[in-house]
Design an enzyme around this catalytic site. Structure first.
Site, PDB file in Angstrom:
ATOM      1  N   SER A  51     -42.064 -25.646 -53.330  1.00 18.68           N
ATOM      2  CA  SER A  51     -40.909 -24.817 -54.619  1.00 18.68           C
ATOM      3  C   SER A  51     -39.852 -24.559 -53.817  1.00 18.68           C
ATOM      4  O   SER A  51     -39.001 -25.162 -52.128  1.00 18.68           O
ATOM      5  CB  SER A  51     -41.411 -23.684 -54.225  1.00 18.68           C
ATOM      6  OG  SER A  51     -43.568 -23.437 -54.250  1.00 18.68           O
ATOM      7  N   ASP A  75     -50.538 -17.468 -53.521  1.00 20.30           N
ATOM      8  CA  ASP A  75     -50.467 -18.769 -54.655  1.00 20.30           C
ATOM      9  C   ASP A  75     -51.576 -19.615 -54.721  1.00 20.30           C
ATOM     10  O   ASP A  75     -51.546 -21.070 -53.918  1.00 20.30           O
ATOM     11  CB  ASP A  75     -49.596 -19.619 -54.417  1.00 20.30           C
ATOM     12  CG  ASP A  75     -49.124 -20.705 -55.707  1.00 20.30           C
ATOM     13  OD1 ASP A  75     -49.722 -20.454 -56.470  1.00 20.30           O
ATOM     14  OD2 ASP A  75     -48.324 -21.555 -55.666  1.00 20.30           O
ATOM     15  N   GLY A 133     -37.871 -27.640 -53.214  1.00 24.11           N
ATOM     16  CA  GLY A 133     -36.520 -28.505 -52.958  1.00 24.11           C
ATOM     17  C   GLY A 133     -37.759 -29.631 -52.172  1.00 24.11           C
ATOM     18  O   GLY A 133     -39.084 -29.478 -52.772  1.00 24.11           O
ATOM     19  N   LYS A 134     -37.275 -30.735 -51.825  1.00 20.59           N
ATOM     20  CA  LYS A 134     -38.101 -31.873 -51.436  1.00 20.59           C
ATOM     21  C   LYS A 134     -38.665 -31.673 -50.016  1.00 20.59           C
ATOM     22  O   LYS A 134     -38.468 -31.037 -49.539  1.00 20.59           O
ATOM     23  CB  LYS A 134     -37.224 -33.367 -51.528  1.00 20.59           C
ATOM     24  CG  LYS A 134     -35.851 -33.534 -51.106  1.00 20.59           C
ATOM     25  CD  LYS A 134     -35.349 -34.811 -50.159  1.00 20.59           C
ATOM     26  CE  LYS A 134     -34.138 -35.164 -49.958  1.00 20.59           C
ATOM     27  NZ  LYS A 134     -32.887 -35.921 -50.381  1.00 20.59           N
ATOM     28  N   VAL A 135     -39.586 -32.795 -50.026  1.00 14.66           N
ATOM     29  CA  VAL A 135     -40.253 -32.407 -48.448  1.00 14.66           C
ATOM     30  C   VAL A 135     -40.168 -33.491 -48.408  1.00 14.66           C
ATOM     31  O   VAL A 135     -40.419 -35.527 -49.074  1.00 14.66           O
ATOM     32  CB  VAL A 135     -42.003 -32.184 -48.765  1.00 14.66           C
ATOM     33  CG1 VAL A 135     -42.211 -32.228 -47.482  1.00 14.66           C
ATOM     34  CG2 VAL A 135     -41.906 -31.333 -49.653  1.00 14.66           C
ATOM     35  N   LYS A 159     -39.192 -28.695 -45.265  1.00 11.39           N
ATOM     36  CA  LYS A 159     -38.214 -29.097 -46.674  1.00 11.39           C
ATOM     37  C   LYS A 159     -36.965 -29.196 -46.221  1.00 11.39           C
ATOM     38  O   LYS A 159     -35.900 -28.412 -45.072  1.00 11.39           O
ATOM     39  CB  LYS A 159     -38.883 -27.622 -46.926  1.00 11.39           C
ATOM     40  CG  LYS A 159     -39.772 -27.728 -47.906  1.00 11.39           C
ATOM     41  CD  LYS A 159     -40.362 -25.979 -47.893  1.00 11.39           C
ATOM     42  CE  LYS A 159     -42.024 -26.490 -48.337  1.00 11.39           C
ATOM     43  NZ  LYS A 159     -42.280 -24.842 -48.700  1.00 11.39           N
TER      44      LYS A 159
END
Length: 423
Positions: free
Chosen positions: A151, A267, A153-155, A170
């Site tokens: 969520s 979630d 952003g990129k990992v 993250k």
């Protein structure tokens, strides 16, 4: 599709209430909702459509998203504005004021409730360099490559040169996130800071561990250094009963720990359940999680992902977070066993209608004990839904593994008497 007013049982659970505003629904060329639009985007992100933090002016909606999300990188049905800019199912500004996550966690620490023996490391300076092989480095971490998208952003996979271990980091763009509104009074950055606050206090074998936060005020990037877990739960073709039982025990164990500490995940789904090389499950992604001061777990903001949304969340009013988490566990178990969702329509609204009104379809050849557990977890009325504690004691969950051991947290908060903390 029959009108909801024709279905008598709906009124028992207040499902007749219409949403305050229409859901912004990206559609296919023929005007219909693709089934794929109700699912989460692939973590591999082959087309790089997920926002990676490199373009602060990137538009908030990418029409190619495959998860029904309404701005790049966020989970489906999270943010949620209609065409007139009105919030849908967020409710954050309509509910009673609550203490912030940081205030609640600080208050617990002052009262002696500290889960972690070793606190999360906080670093406020970034040094960029290269190793001897020309790989980019951030502080002591060597960049090895992108491994997915979370969520906002990129990992990225990094290796720590000091301990030699791998970490999932993250990487988030602060100016962009401070511009993205998720509800009237909160930005995406608010969500991230809440996620960090919650993860700072968590310490459990079935929870992904936050190791370090790197936040240099002089740069635009924000880094969350997390333990690296090798795999992700994959349920596309269904799982063997024994494997599903082991996974479910870990999920329940971790979620019971969260709930005992008044944390709602918000979630739960296979995408957020990571599997270690030894086959243990760890719960990750706390980007929509909430922490409460006491046992009052009422929520107003919309939950994370449409197909895992509980019936009581589909009506646009307040709901109990623990019960909605438990429903999501039931949907996850159904997916583990069948390889598909229990309730899925051609549109978002049809999916919500099915969740609210349709009985769960149990295969005739399913183990009767397993079928009973699924039906209890997917009970429409949250008041009659099985609790996590009862699920942990269910015969199918116990199986040949025996009763689930009680987790004794070092903080003791989950075992406190309710009034102890208030005093």
């Amino acid at each position: 599709m029959a009108d909801l007013t024709d279905i008598g049982c709906c009124s028992c659970f207040s499902f007749l209430r219409k949403p305050r505003a229409s859901v912004p629904q990206p559609r296919d060329a023929d005007g219909t909702f693709s089934e794929e639009l109700l699912k989460r985007q692939s973590a591999e992100d082959p087309d790089e459509s997920f926002y990676t933090g490199d373009d602060p002016d990137l538009s908030l909606y990418n029409g190619d998203n495959l998860d029904g999300s309404f701005f790049n990188g966020d989970d489906p049905d999270r943010c949620l504005y209609d065409e007139d800019g009105n919030d849908y199912l967020d409710g954050s500004d309509d509910g009673p004021p609550r203490k912030s996550s940081e205030d609640i966690i600080q208050s617990r620490a002052q009262n002696g409730f500290a889960c972690r023996e070793i606190p999360v490391k906080e670093t406020n300076k970034v040094f960029r360099s290269e190793d001897e092989n020309g790989n980019k480095m951030v502080n002591q971490y060597v960049h090895l490559g992108k491994i997915g998208s979370g969520s906002y952003g990129k990992v990225v996979l990094y290796r720590n040169v000091e301990d030699g271990k791998l970490y999932a980091v993250k990487v988030l763009n602060k100016p962009y996130m401070m511009k993205v509104r998720v509800v009237r009074s909160e930005t995406a950055m608010t969500d991230v800071l809440r996620e960090v606050s919650i993860m700072k206090m968590l310490n459990h074998p079935n929870i992904v561990n936050l190791v370090e936060v790197i936040n240099d005020p002089n740069i635009d990037k924000f880094y969350m250094v997390l333990e690296y877990v090798e795999g992700k739960m994959v349920c596309d073709n269904g799982l063997e009963e024994a494997t599903a039982r082991n996974y479910l025990r870990d999920i329940i164990y971790g979620l019971m720990y969260l709930h005992s500490h008044n944390v709602i995940h918000g979630d739960i789904k296979p995408d957020n359940l990571l599997v270690t090389s030894s086959g243990n499950v760890k719960i990750g992604d706390f980007s929509v999680s909430q922490v409460f001061e006491d046992e009052d777990d009422m929520l107003w903001r919309s939950p994370g992902t449409p197909v895992f949304t509980a019936p009581e969340c589909c009506q646009g009013s307040a709901y109990h977070g623990r019960a909605s988490d438990t429903w999501a566990v039931g949907v996850t178990l159904y997916c583990m066993m069948s390889g598909h969702y229990p309730f899925l329509g051609d549109t978002l609204q049809e999916t919500y209608d099915k969740i609210a009104n349709d009985p769960v379809q149990i295969p005739g050849d399913m183990n009767p004990q397993l079928a009973d557990l699924i039906q209890r977890l997917l009970c429409k009325d949250p008041g009659d839904r099985i609790t996590l504690q009862a699920a942990a004691e269910h015969p199918w969950v116990v199986g040949d593994k025996g009763p689930m051991p009680e987790y004794i947290c070092r903080c003791g908060f989950g075992r406190r008497e309710r009034n102890d903390f208030r005093e």
